[in-house]
Design a protein around this motif. Structure first.
Motif, PDB file in Angstrom:
ATOM      1  N   UNK A 362       0.825  -1.195   0.115  1.00  0.00           N
ATOM      2  CA  UNK A 362       0.127   0.038   0.079  1.00  0.00           C
ATOM      3  C   UNK A 362       0.891   1.268  -0.019  1.00  0.00           C
ATOM      4  N   UNK A 363       0.317   2.295  -0.346  1.00  0.00           N
ATOM      5  CA  UNK A 363       1.041   3.582  -0.444  1.00  0.00           C
ATOM      6  C   UNK A 363       1.105   4.293   0.812  1.00  0.00           C
ATOM      7  N   UNK A 364       0.628   3.975   1.767  1.00  0.00           N
ATOM      8  CA  UNK A 364       0.371   5.075   3.112  1.00  0.00           C
ATOM      9  C   UNK A 364       0.237   4.421   4.219  1.00  0.00           C
ATOM     10  N   UNK A 365       1.048   4.975   5.176  1.00  0.00           N
ATOM     11  CA  UNK A 365       0.757   4.543   6.703  1.00  0.00           C
ATOM     12  C   UNK A 365      -0.713   5.017   7.256  1.00  0.00           C
ATOM     13  N   UNK A 366      -0.980   4.658   8.429  1.00  0.00           N
ATOM     14  CA  UNK A 366      -2.333   5.350   8.917  1.00  0.00           C
ATOM     15  C   UNK A 366      -3.319   4.493   8.613  1.00  0.00           C
ATOM     16  N   UNK A 367      -4.572   5.169   8.912  1.00  0.00           N
ATOM     17  CA  UNK A 367      -5.911   4.610   8.876  1.00  0.00           C
ATOM     18  C   UNK A 367      -6.704   5.168   7.745  1.00  0.00           C
ATOM     19  N   UNK A 368      -7.239   6.408   7.917  1.00  0.00           N
ATOM     20  CA  UNK A 368      -8.157   7.090   6.789  1.00  0.00           C
ATOM     21  C   UNK A 368      -7.514   8.582   6.720  1.00  0.00           C
ATOM     22  N   UNK A 369      -6.457   8.588   5.832  1.00  0.00           N
ATOM     23  CA  UNK A 369      -5.730   9.854   5.919  1.00  0.00           C
ATOM     24  C   UNK A 369      -6.542  10.873   5.312  1.00  0.00           C
ATOM     25  N   UNK A 370      -7.248  10.728   4.262  1.00  0.00           N
ATOM     26  CA  UNK A 370      -8.290  11.758   3.881  1.00  0.00           C
ATOM     27  C   UNK A 370      -9.651  11.330   3.587  1.00  0.00           C
ATOM     28  N   UNK A 371     -10.789  11.755   4.043  1.00  0.00           N
ATOM     29  CA  UNK A 371     -12.094  11.589   4.026  1.00  0.00           C
ATOM     30  C   UNK A 371     -12.844  12.741   3.447  1.00  0.00           C
ATOM     31  N   UNK A 413     -20.941  21.487   4.857  1.00  0.00           N
ATOM     32  CA  UNK A 413     -21.660  21.880   3.904  1.00  0.00           C
ATOM     33  C   UNK A 413     -23.092  21.413   3.848  1.00  0.00           C
ATOM     34  N   UNK A 414     -23.380  19.976   4.052  1.00  0.00           N
ATOM     35  CA  UNK A 414     -24.784  19.321   4.091  1.00  0.00           C
ATOM     36  C   UNK A 414     -25.200  18.779   5.424  1.00  0.00           C
ATOM     37  N   UNK A 415     -24.393  18.682   6.388  1.00  0.00           N
ATOM     38  CA  UNK A 415     -24.508  18.209   7.524  1.00  0.00           C
ATOM     39  C   UNK A 415     -24.488  16.713   7.899  1.00  0.00           C
ATOM     40  N   UNK A 416     -24.488  15.993   6.662  1.00  0.00           N
ATOM     41  CA  UNK A 416     -24.314  14.557   6.834  1.00  0.00           C
ATOM     42  C   UNK A 416     -23.077  14.260   7.955  1.00  0.00           C
ATOM     43  N   UNK A 417     -23.414  12.857   8.534  1.00  0.00           N
ATOM     44  CA  UNK A 417     -22.383  12.409   9.278  1.00  0.00           C
ATOM     45  C   UNK A 417     -21.570  11.256   8.854  1.00  0.00           C
ATOM     46  N   UNK A 418     -21.823  10.704   7.574  1.00  0.00           N
ATOM     47  CA  UNK A 418     -21.037   9.858   7.234  1.00  0.00           C
ATOM     48  C   UNK A 418     -19.944   9.942   6.333  1.00  0.00           C
ATOM     49  N   UNK A 419     -18.753   9.443   6.888  1.00  0.00           N
ATOM     50  CA  UNK A 419     -17.326   9.848   6.103  1.00  0.00           C
ATOM     51  C   UNK A 419     -17.207   8.623   5.114  1.00  0.00           C
ATOM     52  N   UNK A 420     -16.491   9.208   4.073  1.00  0.00           N
ATOM     53  CA  UNK A 420     -16.280   8.378   2.819  1.00  0.00           C
ATOM     54  C   UNK A 420     -14.759   8.338   2.503  1.00  0.00           C
ATOM     55  N   UNK A 421     -14.088   7.271   2.892  1.00  0.00           N
ATOM     56  CA  UNK A 421     -12.801   7.253   2.989  1.00  0.00           C
ATOM     57  C   UNK A 421     -12.197   7.260   1.493  1.00  0.00           C
ATOM     58  N   UNK A 422     -11.044   8.268   1.041  1.00  0.00           N
ATOM     59  CA  UNK A 422     -10.632   8.105  -0.317  1.00  0.00           C
ATOM     60  C   UNK A 422      -9.168   7.756  -0.423  1.00  0.00           C
ATOM     61  N   UNK A 423      -8.598   7.973   0.833  1.00  0.00           N
ATOM     62  CA  UNK A 423      -7.250   7.568   1.197  1.00  0.00           C
ATOM     63  C   UNK A 423      -6.793   6.742   2.234  1.00  0.00           C
ATOM     64  N   UNK A 424      -7.041   5.522   1.856  1.00  0.00           N
ATOM     65  CA  UNK A 424      -6.742   4.435   3.014  1.00  0.00           C
ATOM     66  C   UNK A 424      -5.376   4.235   3.114  1.00  0.00           C
ATOM     67  N   UNK A 425      -5.300   4.240   4.741  1.00  0.00           N
ATOM     68  CA  UNK A 425      -3.895   3.801   5.167  1.00  0.00           C
ATOM     69  C   UNK A 425      -3.820   2.409   5.244  1.00  0.00           C
ATOM     70  N   UNK A 426      -2.561   2.055   5.706  1.00  0.00           N
ATOM     71  CA  UNK A 426      -2.293   0.528   5.799  1.00  0.00           C
ATOM     72  C   UNK A 426      -3.129  -0.239   6.946  1.00  0.00           C
ATOM     73  N   UNK A 427      -3.340   0.445   7.917  1.00  0.00           N
ATOM     74  CA  UNK A 427      -4.510  -0.055   8.965  1.00  0.00           C
ATOM     75  C   UNK A 427      -5.781  -0.289   8.478  1.00  0.00           C
ATOM     76  N   UNK A 428      -6.301   0.676   7.650  1.00  0.00           N
ATOM     77  CA  UNK A 428      -7.710   0.415   7.221  1.00  0.00           C
ATOM     78  C   UNK A 428      -7.794  -0.552   6.184  1.00  0.00           C
TER      79      UNK A 428
END
Length: 632
Positions: A362-371, A413-428
């Motif tokens: 994988x390319x990155x460490x961590x869990x959800x680096x960008x969502x 912007x819209x108040x939604x509480x559901x994250x959508x992960x686009x940059x997964x780290x190694x842990x995720x």
């Protein structure tokens, strides 16, 4: 070439030494002095006191008076010249073993200085470890050994002709591609042992992990002494090993970048493993690299560059015929599955676990680096403007900028509480793969938590680049292809290709590879053809058209905004260079890139050396200069 050092005399009002009768027939030493003023080093004459006369030989480090201070010096000659014998100062003391720096090493360092600029002394200090006086009293020679060299299977892999060349004292200039599904450490160890039958061998590797793996393989094949030169050794061991290279002739030396200047016999072999690796580039001024330092060695030296995927600098030397490329293919059955094959990488994992372990890169460490927000796809941001990241499955979103934790995150912007992960780290990734493969051991290897050897049993290992455990895998899954091949750096594709092809050497003879790129991508086509060199010709043509390395030499120059601005104006007037910038680094400093065709590189080095010397004389803040940086 950089301007040669001019002979000068260090004068003083002191009288001529009274004990001239006891001084040798060559009482004056020409000393290259590490002067207190940066970049103003020079050669000065000093009297040699009788008490240290026998110790002061060419290549010996000394302490000398210079102005109002004592400075380091290196003896480069002894003469009878007495034109200023009544005014010369005396050498104070000797600070190394006699003739520790050989004439060949001096010449080598000077050539590197001419290519990269800066001072001779900065290179000398990088090539000689810190002195440990007690070590100098110990035995510094390696016991001579005879050993049986095992060539099992090597001839079958590389062919009779190349095997014969390798097992001879003929000069070689090779660029060797690591074979797929072949243990890279074992392959390199066999090459080292083959050449060591006839002359000295210096193997330069990226890091200490490579040293350990290759030393282990050499030890299993042949009980021969291997001398290690590594920055990871304790100071006494490192200095003792260095002295063994100065006064002995150890057959096999394995080193990382710090051993690039190692003293060798003129007919030796230098092998560089993965010259593209960033660890081969010195971070301190003047910023040399192992590849170029090796290429500047004695004309009788053999060069073997070994890599899963060569740098474009090596590719250009192959293209012009200066290096001979060697591509060896093992008898393996590797199947390549691309992302557009309507198959999931999970199926590759499930299928391959029955026959062995699986490596997932994988390319990155961590869990959800960008969502993002699942509903409106806007970025998740903190009040300060920094982007939010999730460090583990149970942690709250946290700002990467101010470290503020957001306990009840919702989209601004819209108040939604559901994250959508686009940059997964190694842990995720490990979490998701674990859910799809219950009861299978899963390990992660990255950053400071690396696994050196593959655990026993069938398992799944997730790793970031350079952290892959050593071992044989039944499958390799390479994720995040679009990410790593499209990073905004000059060497992104080169580095990604090196990492991916390096992982192919970890495969068993019958295995599967899943790549997260489409079948028509150049790197996938390279894998299908079994050679990382596919499409390199096109990349070289693109680099030449864009006036980039390896066809152009590049200097990175940074300093105060006012000084850089004035310097750029003068450069433009010469009409000799391609200039990019200046670019503002902060409110005080700017940076610019200077490009020139390779044939004009020495003129650029001389120019920058002169500018820095003038700045030193005037007491101005000196530019930070880096020739041929690792990346732009």
């Amino acid at each position: 070439m950089a301007a040669p050092l001019k002979l000068k005399r260090q004068v003083s009002a002191t009288s001529k030494p009274k004990n001239l009768a006891s001084v040798s027939k060559l009482p004056i030493a020409s000393v290259l002095v590490d002067t207190p003023v940066s970049h103003l080093e020079g050669i000065y004459d000093y009297w040699i006191p009788s008490k240290i006369d026998k110790l002061v030989t060419i290549g010996t480090k000394v302490i000398v008076p210079f102005g109002n201070v004592n400075a380091d010096g290196l003896v480069i000659n002894r003469t009878l010249n007495q034109s200023n014998d009544g005014k010369l100062k005396e050498i104070i003391d000797v600070t190394s073993l006699s003739s520790m720096v050989s004439a060949q090493m001096l010449e080598h360092i000077e050539m590197v200085r001419n290519r990269f600029g800066g001072s001779f002394w900065s290179l000398l200090k990088q090539s000689i470890p810190k002195r440990v006086v007690k070590v100098e009293k110990m035995k510094t020679e390696l016991d001579s050994q005879t050993y049986n060299h095992a060539n099992d299977n090597l001839q079958d892999l590389i062919g009779r002709a190349d095997f014969g060349m390798l097992n001879s004292n003929k000069r070689l200039k090779w660029a060797v591609n690591l074979p797929i599904a072949t243990d890279s450490a074992l392959f390199v160890a066999k090459i080292v042992l083959a050449r060591a039958q006839f002359n000295q061998v210096l193997l330069l590797v990226p890091d200490d992990k490579d040293i350990r793996l290759i030393k282990r393989q050499i030890d299993q094949i042949s009980k021969v002494d291997v001398l290690e030169l590594s920055s990871n050794l304790d100071s006494s061991t490192r200095y003792r090993n260095f002295l063994q290279t100065c006064f002995g002739a150890p057959k096999i030396i394995i080193a990382n970048r710090s051993g690039a200047f190692t003293n060798l016999k003129s007919d030796s072999t230098v092998i560089v493993l993965n010259d593209l690796d960033a660890s081969h580039y010195e971070q301190h001024s003047p910023g040399w690299n192992s590849r170029d330092v090796t290429l500047l060695r004695d004309k009788n030296t053999s060069f073997i560059f070994v890599s899963a995927s060569h740098s474009l600098e090596i590719a250009r030397l192959i293209d012009v015929g200066w290096l001979e490329q060697k591509i060896y293919k093992s008898k393996s059955e590797i199947s390549i599955v691309a992302s557009d094959s309507n198959r999931s990488f999970l199926s590759t994992i499930k299928k391959s676990l029955s026959s062995g372990s699986v490596l997932v890169t994988v390319s990155e460490k961590g869990y959800a680096n960008v969502f993002l927000c699942s509903k409106c796809r806007n970025s998740a941001k903190c009040d300060c403007g920094g982007k939010l990241q999730i460090k583990s499955s149970n942690s709250q979103p946290e700002c990467y900028l101010c470290s503020k934790k957001v306990s009840d995150w919702h989209c601004l912007y819209c108040g939604d509480t559901r994250p959508y992960v686009i940059s997964k780290g190694i842990d995720r990734n490990a979490e998701e793969i674990g859910k799809a493969n219950p009861n299978i051991p899963i390990y992660t290897s990255s950053g400071t938590k690396q696994i050196e050897d593959l655990p026993e049993g069938h398992c799944i290992v997730l790793s970031t680049a350079g952290s892959e455990p050593n071992g044989e895998y039944s499958a390799v899954v390479m994720l995040d292809g679009e990410n790593i091949f499209n990073r905004p750096t000059l060497r992104a594709e080169e580095i990604a290709r090196l990492n991916w092809f390096s992982n192919l050497s970890r495969l068993s003879s019958k295995s599967e590879v899943f790549v997260s790129l489409s079948n028509n991508h150049p790197v996938v086509q390279s894998m299908l053809k079994g050679s990382s060199s596919y499409s390199v010709k096109r990349e070289l043509e693109n680099r030449e058209a864009a006036k980039l390395p390896p066809y152009y030499r590049v200097a990175s120059v940074s300093g105060s905004k006012a000084d850089i601005s004035k310097f750029v104006h003068n450069l433009i007037a010469t009409k000799k260079y391609e200039i990019t910038g200046p670019v503002e680094m902060n409110h005080l400093e700017s940076k610019l890139l200077i490009r020139v065709e390779s044939s004009g590189g020495s003129d650029l080095v001389d120019l920058l050396d002169d500018v820095v010397k003038i700045q030193g004389i005037k007491g101005k803040k000196i530019f930070r200069v880096r020739l041929d940086p690792y990346d732009l």
